[in-house]
Design an enzyme around this catalytic site. Structure first.
Site, PDB file in Angstrom:
ATOM      1  N   ALA A 254      40.676  89.690 -57.018  1.00 52.61           N
ATOM      2  CA  ALA A 254      42.033  90.164 -56.712  1.00 52.61           C
ATOM      3  C   ALA A 254      42.042  91.058 -55.472  1.00 52.61           C
ATOM      4  O   ALA A 254      40.998  91.400 -54.911  1.00 52.61           O
ATOM      5  CB  ALA A 254      42.599  90.908 -57.913  1.00 52.61           C
ATOM      6  N   HIS A 255      43.231  91.443 -55.073  1.00 51.83           N
ATOM      7  CA  HIS A 255      43.449  92.272 -53.889  1.00 51.83           C
ATOM      8  C   HIS A 255      42.727  93.609 -53.989  1.00 51.83           C
ATOM      9  O   HIS A 255      42.672  94.223 -55.052  1.00 51.83           O
ATOM     10  CB  HIS A 255      44.939  92.514 -53.681  1.00 51.83           C
ATOM     11  CG  HIS A 255      45.641  93.092 -54.877  1.00 51.83           C
ATOM     12  ND1 HIS A 255      46.091  94.387 -54.919  1.00 51.83           N
ATOM     13  CD2 HIS A 255      45.968  92.547 -56.068  1.00 51.83           C
ATOM     14  CE1 HIS A 255      46.671  94.609 -56.089  1.00 51.83           C
ATOM     15  NE2 HIS A 255      46.612  93.508 -56.815  1.00 51.83           N
ATOM     16  N   ASN A 256      42.149  94.019 -52.872  1.00 49.04           N
ATOM     17  CA  ASN A 256      41.524  95.335 -52.715  1.00 49.04           C
ATOM     18  C   ASN A 256      40.244  95.526 -53.527  1.00 49.04           C
ATOM     19  O   ASN A 256      39.746  96.643 -53.624  1.00 49.04           O
ATOM     20  CB  ASN A 256      42.520  96.462 -53.073  1.00 49.04           C
ATOM     21  CG  ASN A 256      43.643  96.575 -52.065  1.00 49.04           C
ATOM     22  OD1 ASN A 256      44.614  95.826 -52.165  1.00 49.04           O
ATOM     23  ND2 ASN A 256      43.486  97.432 -51.084  1.00 49.04           N
TER      24      ASN A 256
END
Lengths: 381, 381, 381
Positions: A254-256
């Site tokens: 996922a993001h980050n």
């Protein structure tokens, strides 16, 4: 249909490329043989994962012992090492370098001739290094920069402003969204998607409004990413896959998320937003990790585990929810004994009743009504 | 390679687009600032998911309190709201509209210039609205209808008789099988496959015969579908993804599933055939749901849960098999105590033995032989 | 946009193709009707999965009984079979053959006209059978052999030396790495990747060195592979998917796995390296299986199970870790009772204390300090 089977001479020629024996390998690496030079070798592997037919390398006596016990059929070792094994040893001054040479020798020649296929669609501003291959039906966006000897296979899409460094291979139909950067010597397998928007929404009235994801994805050097993996772009800043990390098929990042160096992430793992994974971490298949936790350096998480809290460096965790391996094994052990324990438990209840009867005591705490229905003897107390 | 790094001026220009401070934001939304106008803002998000650098909005005093405690660095609120926080507030008459304006301002400009790339392969009968973009190497089948301002990126395939409504974006290499319909303002991320045959077979003799799937997939307005998701066509009728629903990467939706409005379906969830999901349902990562069950409106299911039975509206379920959250937490709590309880249990056995010895009673129910081997003291009774 | 909805006459024509009643079906298969010839039939299915609107077949009286109780609305059976049901029966001498005829009649006509799209990129040495379709933007490598009536849809990539046998369909954007072979009458759904490198590395110093995978993938006849599945090539030899096996979406099959004939592998299953699956095995959704185990013929594994050890032929296993179904259900039953059992357990402790007090005995084993804090009454003993 006619002609579906290869002509036998053609097939023989192809097979011959992968037929090795100990003698041919010793010649390649400049080594001396103890044992049978005619032993056939069909593959190269690490000691822990050696199958029948494999050759491995062992630089220490401890590893030599392990290698002898493994399924490997031949072993590269130092000139001063010896063993009573019947497995042939190939003695070389630098077993590790010889092993790397063998890895190359056994690898299929995947790289086609450099050049840009005429059916590829390349934006005018894209910059290419030396010896690049761009396959058929590839599309490459504006301001893209491609390093030397990069191999971009059929059907790949590279979004605007992506950067791909030297010697990296993108397999067919890989998609890079804009501004993704990929390091040197990476393998990105078919269908992998890097840089799709992170999964983030703000509730506004009855609707979920899409939150902008203006960050990117950075894949460092020597990373391998499996087929159909998905690595989302960061909300701001970068989602990072650290150097030397290897990722199996169908993994979701996922993001980050920040993944450290030399991690092993097995198939179908999912890691939620902003979680940090240290260096040398091993996540077995189908592990899920919630958002915003930290998994320390060298941690190992067993298959199908669900990680909800931080894991300390070196921790070995297992289960859903994941707990330390020792505790999880204890839990499983108790769970396995529960049916027997239940029988003992019912026996103890009868013994207490007998004691109470002998002492003419009233029970201080009678079983619940719900339980009584399951326990015929209870009403006799 | 040379030239792999951007020239610094070029990079600066790009970065500058995303550099905002509270003063610039207040000017954009026409608001008044309480606090430091120089506070840097790097992103926009909901209060619950705010990270450092984010701006959020709060229309009620309760939300303002939550926003102040969150990681957000700045807050949009009404003119009559105030707080002792050091975080800058931007006062606007309609915080919600200002927030939507900011979401747009921070979004990357993904839409390319309208037009059909000359390398796209478009069937003669396809109909296009105004302002449509069709990227390179796209293929579009017969009788396809494309709404206004739809953006079809590189490598997408759209099967015969599909309908895509206004303002929807299909990212690279998305595949729509024939007769799929997609609503307005949807985002379908790279590699997603809509409309593949449902997984259904009839045993005939020793073989499994493929059962025809002649239904379709309907995606309503404002839906987002993650990268490499798979949504199968119905056997007859439609598989439906309700308006406003958001789906993360690598989700599997089987044939004839009906998903309601504004659901949140996190990555790697799998939903089996003919199951119905209500409105506003949240399914956390890696949840699996069997076929033919109903999940009620507003239900929430914890990560990695396995749903085997209906879930009532508003239910919060967790575990594999999934049970109500409170019961699952109780189970986990008991599971965690089991090793200690086992010690107590063994202690109780000894106390009962001591009581029996004192009373010269025979045990009414002796431990099993299997157990005796694990319990050295047992033979002393 | 204007014109987004089909003209009603056009839609009617399309729908009419799938409107069947019992009379029309009896005419097609040459059968005699008992019951209402006007009953509408919308689909064809197996008895176990029949939905309202389906027709099924029943060759034995036992199956006829089951079919009558199912959701099916009409039944194909033998001339000598009868039943008091109100469901219409269609009597035919060979119900099985009639059923196969119906399956075909209800199937959408997926095969386009033979021919090679001018935008396909086909290497000079590729060999084609009769009646092959190659869609737009396909790329086909050197030494590829394509059987008769094979259908290769848009965006597919076929690597060098692949062999695809007669009547197989590759859906859009499928990727075959070099040297993959696919049998007759297979369906490979969109985005599936066959032949990516297995996930294997040898630790050399601080790095993980990629181990060569020079084997291949062999898919036998009558196999179906779901969208976005990943099937890795073998290290040496072959990864094998046995004849008649059906695989749902997003399944991961690692290197050197051997899957038998007529297996059913539901979505999001993952099978690790070198594991062997027998014939007729059913793996439910999200099952994970570790490397190097054997799952015997006819075994069945419940959803989300984690298989760590061999499963015998005919075994029914469930849970993570997977244990025999009966034992797992017993475990779940005990787990469900644990809160009540805990109450009884605390009651028994008090009863023992009362007994000890009556006899003036010292407790032979006092509860642990940790436990005492959770049990207010303990200090009263």
């Amino acid at each position: 249909m006619r002609g579906l089977l290869m002509a036998s001479t053609e097939r023989d020629a192809i097979e011959q490329q992968n037929v090795w024996n100990v003698g041919r390998i010793a010649a390649l690496v400049g080594g001396n043989i103890s044992g049978d030079a005619n032993t056939m070798v069909t593959g190269v592997s690490g000691i822990d994962t050696a199958e029948s037919g494999d050759i491995v390398f062992a630089e220490s006596d401890r590893y030599l012992e392990t290698a002898v016990k493994s399924n490997a059929v031949a072993i590269l070792c130092r000139p001063d090492q010896s063993h009573t094994t019947t497995k042939p040893l190939i003695h070389v001054s630098e077993p590790r370098l010889a092993f790397l040479k063998l890895l190359s020798a056994f690898s299929p020649a995947v790289k086609p001739e450099p050049g840009i296929d005429p059916t590829a669609v390349v934006a005018a501003g894209a910059l290419f290094g030396e010896g690049v291959y761009v396959g058929p039906l590839v599309s490459i966006g504006e301001h893209v920069k491609i390093g030397d000897r990069v191999c971009i296979q059929a059907g790949v899409h590279i979004g605007d402003s992506c950067v791909i460094d030297d010697d990296t291979i993108l397999y067919p139909n890989v998609v890079l969204y804009p501004s993704v950067t990929v390091g040197k010597r990476c393998y990105i397998h078919a269908g992998a998607v890097l840089g799709a928007d992170g999964f983030g929404y703000a509730p506004v009235g009855n609707m979920l409004q899409k939150v902008p994801h203006i960050g990117s994805v950075r894949v460092e050097d020597d990373v391998e990413i499996g087929a159909n993996c998905c690595i989302d772009r960061a909300k701001t800043e970068e989602t990072v896959i650290g150097a030397g990390t290897k990722m199996d098929n169908l993994v979701h990042i996922a993001h980050n998320v920040k993944i450290g160096k030399c991690c092993v992430i097995v198939s179908q793992v999912g890691i939620a937003g902003s979680t940090t994974i240290g260096n040398g971490v091993i996540l077995a298949g189908q592990v899920g990790i919630v958002d915003h936790v930290n998994v320390g350096d060298g941690a190992q998480v067993g298959a199908q585990s669900g990680v909800r809290y931080d894991i300390p460096a070196g921790g070995r965790f297992f289960g859903s929810p994941a707990v330390p391996m020792a505790r999880r094994l204890k839990e499983i052990s108790i769970k396995n004994k529960l049916p027997d324990i239940m029988k003992e438990f019912r026996g103890m209840q009868k013994r207490i009743q007998a004691l109470e009867a002998a002492l003419h005591l009233e029970a201080t705490d009678s079983p619940s009504a719900a339980d009584a229905t399951e326990q015929p003897g209870a009403s006799e107390s």
